[in-house]
Design an enzyme around this catalytic site. Structure first.
Site, PDB file in Angstrom:
ATOM      1  N   PRO A  87      35.224  45.315  39.125  1.00 51.18           N
ATOM      2  CA  PRO A  87      33.941  44.622  39.265  1.00 51.18           C
ATOM      3  C   PRO A  87      33.432  44.182  37.894  1.00 51.18           C
ATOM      4  CG  PRO A  87      33.675  46.985  39.604  1.00 51.18           C
ATOM      5  CD  PRO A  87      35.136  46.727  39.483  1.00 51.18           C
ATOM      6  N   HIS A  88      32.837  43.002  37.866  1.00 51.00           N
ATOM      7  CA  HIS A  88      32.380  42.477  36.584  1.00 51.00           C
ATOM      8  C   HIS A  88      31.214  41.525  36.779  1.00 51.00           C
ATOM      9  CE1 HIS A  88      35.530  39.844  38.205  1.00 51.00           C
ATOM     10  NE2 HIS A  88      34.827  38.858  37.697  1.00 51.00           N
TER      11      HIS A  88
END
Length: 149
Positions: free
Chosen positions: A66-67
């Protein structure tokens, strides 16, 4: 590029306690906020949830990355978590996630943000590296692997 430029030992969660995507994201963001009090945890979670709505960052093989980008962040920050049991993350292959790398980046460093994501992805494609990370007995052992990567 080395991960220890963006990651510190206190941002490694040896055994994630959460069991859902939302809880995992919150646990990783909380770790970042403890180490970097200037990070707005609510804004980080909002950005991460918005990114997940575009498509899952659970890329398969037990991995999620996730980013998101934050306007008030001064530099790229990573947090890493491991789950022996695995957790649901809506992964592309439908399998549980065991390793999750959270990447938060300032809005103005798009090129570096992409290089960090690509570096993490390349590392985790190595089955031996991935296995070593999953089997690491504690956060120190995980740090030893990650600080040289």
């Amino acid at each position: 590029m080395r991960l220890d430029e963006y990651l510190s030992k206190d941002l490694i969660i040896h055994e994630i306690s959460a069991s859902t995507k939302e809880e995992v994201l919150a646990e990783l963001v909380n770790a970042v906020c403890r180490a970097h009090p200037e990070v707005d945890g609510r804004a980080a979670l909002k950005v991460l949830h918005e990114r997940e709505q575009l498509g899952t960052t659970g890329i398969g093989d037990g991995i999620a990355i996730p980013h998101g980008k934050l306007s008030d962040l001064g530099r790229i920050v990573l947090s890493v978590g491991r789950s022996s049991a695995g957790f649901g993350f809506d992964s592309l292959d439908g399998k549980p996630v065991h390793i999750v790398f959270l990447v938060l980046a300032p809005e103005h460093v798009a090129g570096m943000h992409l290089r960090v994501l690509a570096h993490i992805s390349r590392l985790l494609k190595d089955v031996a590296f991935r296995r070593a990370l999953i089997e690491a007995p504690d956060a120190n052992a995980m740090w030893e692997l990650l600080s040289k990567a």
